[in-house]
Design an enzyme around this catalytic site. Structure first.
Site, PDB file in Angstrom:
ATOM      1  N   ASP A  28     -17.014  12.449  27.407  1.00  0.00           N
ATOM      2  CA  ASP A  28     -18.269  12.469  28.155  1.00  0.00           C
ATOM      3  C   ASP A  28     -18.044  12.005  29.587  1.00  0.00           C
ATOM      4  O   ASP A  28     -17.226  11.107  29.828  1.00  0.00           O
ATOM      5  CB  ASP A  28     -19.282  11.546  27.458  1.00  0.00           C
ATOM      6  CG  ASP A  28     -20.705  11.810  27.901  1.00  0.00           C
ATOM      7  OD1 ASP A  28     -20.954  12.831  28.570  1.00  0.00           O
ATOM      8  OD2 ASP A  28     -21.576  10.983  27.580  1.00  0.00           O
ATOM      9  N   HIS A  45     -15.255  19.547  34.812  1.00  0.00           N
ATOM     10  CA  HIS A  45     -14.712  20.085  33.561  1.00  0.00           C
ATOM     11  C   HIS A  45     -13.220  20.401  33.704  1.00  0.00           C
ATOM     12  O   HIS A  45     -12.439  20.187  32.771  1.00  0.00           O
ATOM     13  CB  HIS A  45     -15.481  21.338  33.150  1.00  0.00           C
ATOM     14  CG  HIS A  45     -16.909  21.067  32.776  1.00  0.00           C
ATOM     15  ND1 HIS A  45     -17.272  20.041  31.929  1.00  0.00           N
ATOM     16  CD2 HIS A  45     -18.068  21.689  33.138  1.00  0.00           C
ATOM     17  CE1 HIS A  45     -18.598  20.040  31.785  1.00  0.00           C
ATOM     18  NE2 HIS A  45     -19.090  21.025  32.507  1.00  0.00           N
ATOM     19  N   LEU A 139       1.794  15.602  15.786  1.00  0.00           N
ATOM     20  CA  LEU A 139       0.365  15.332  15.938  1.00  0.00           C
ATOM     21  C   LEU A 139      -0.477  16.523  15.538  1.00  0.00           C
ATOM     22  O   LEU A 139      -0.192  17.661  15.921  1.00  0.00           O
ATOM     23  CB  LEU A 139       0.079  14.977  17.403  1.00  0.00           C
ATOM     24  CG  LEU A 139      -1.397  14.813  17.790  1.00  0.00           C
ATOM     25  CD1 LEU A 139      -1.965  13.517  17.233  1.00  0.00           C
ATOM     26  CD2 LEU A 139      -1.555  14.871  19.313  1.00  0.00           C
TER      27      LEU A 139
END
Length: 248
Positions: A28, A45, A139
């Site tokens: 956020d 962004h 991962l």
């Protein structure tokens, strides 16, 4: 600020702390980051996408087993048409650029959410990345795309209801596992740590079932500024917490 997580096991790290196996992040603050710099939202962004690159590699290096990022929620469709278009374009650009590198680094790309609601080009790229990295053992990097936790649970409940209606499942046999094995995260480690950046303190329909006993951490840092050190600090904070799982 804190909660508890679904399972007591975690991986040891240097210094006596513990590395959470599964970390999720509500990314956020991109818009506010751009606004403070008098830039368009898309610039925020784009900066956020660079933070994703940094944090994925940091999580891998720090021994996290699964990292789930809230990339596009089912509620994000309410944003302006221009911003949604920019976000979709950025997601496609990210996937085109990163799939080969993720594969070379033994990272396995996964997705959760309702991909059927996304454009065909984006879905194809996501599926290409999932397929290309499916045999990697490092991962698990999970992108939540068109994801909403309430929708996820609704899909699980509908599947259970259809089996009950068909007579293949008895209501008496429905338990927690009946839900969990139908969630998008069913083959991921239990969620240990959920982080939200930018100072907001809500879950915003993200991993609601999985977060029942997750440790929660809310930080003021805007997502584009969330770097390797910020992740290390979050994991360090997690390592100091005593997890009781309702036992005392």
């Amino acid at each position: 600020m804190s909660g508890l997580s679904a399972s007591p096991a975690s991986s040891p790290v240097t210094g006596g702390g513990n590395v959470p196996r599964h970390v999720a992040i509500i990314m956020d603050g991109n818009g506010r980051w751009a606004k403070r710099r008098f830039l368009p939202r898309i610039a925020g962004h784009r900066a956020g996408a660079e933070a994703v690159r940094t944090v994925v590699r940091a999580a891998r290096d720090m021994g996290v087993q699964a990292l789930t990022l809230y990339a596009f929620s089912s509620e994000n469709w309410r944003r302006s048409t221009e911003e949604v278009s920019d976000l979709m374009g950025l997601l496609k650009l990210y996937l085109r650029r990163e799939i080969r590198e993720l594969n070379s680094e033994n990272v396995r790309l996964r997705t959760i959410g309702d991909l059927s609601g996304l454009g065909k080009d984006l879905v194809a790229l996501a599926q290409e990345g999932v397929e290309a990295t499916k045999n990697n053992t490092g991962l698990n990097f999970v992108l939540a795309l068109n994801y909403g936790a309430q929708d996820e649970m609704l899909r699980a409940v509908r599947d259970i209801a259809s089996q009950v209606a068909a007579g293949t499942l008895s209501p008496a046999d429905i338990d927690h596992a009946s839900i969990e094995t139908r969630l998008d995260t069913r083959d991921l480690p239990p969620l240990d740590l959920l982080i939200r950046t930018s100072g907001e303190r809500r879950l915003s329909n993200f991993l609601l079932w999985q977060a029942a006993y997750a440790e929660l951490l809310f930080v003021d840092t805007l997502w584009p500024d969330f770097d390797r050190k910020a992740l290390a600090d979050a994991l360090s904070d997690y390592g100091t917490r005593e997890r009781r799982f309702g036992g005392r």
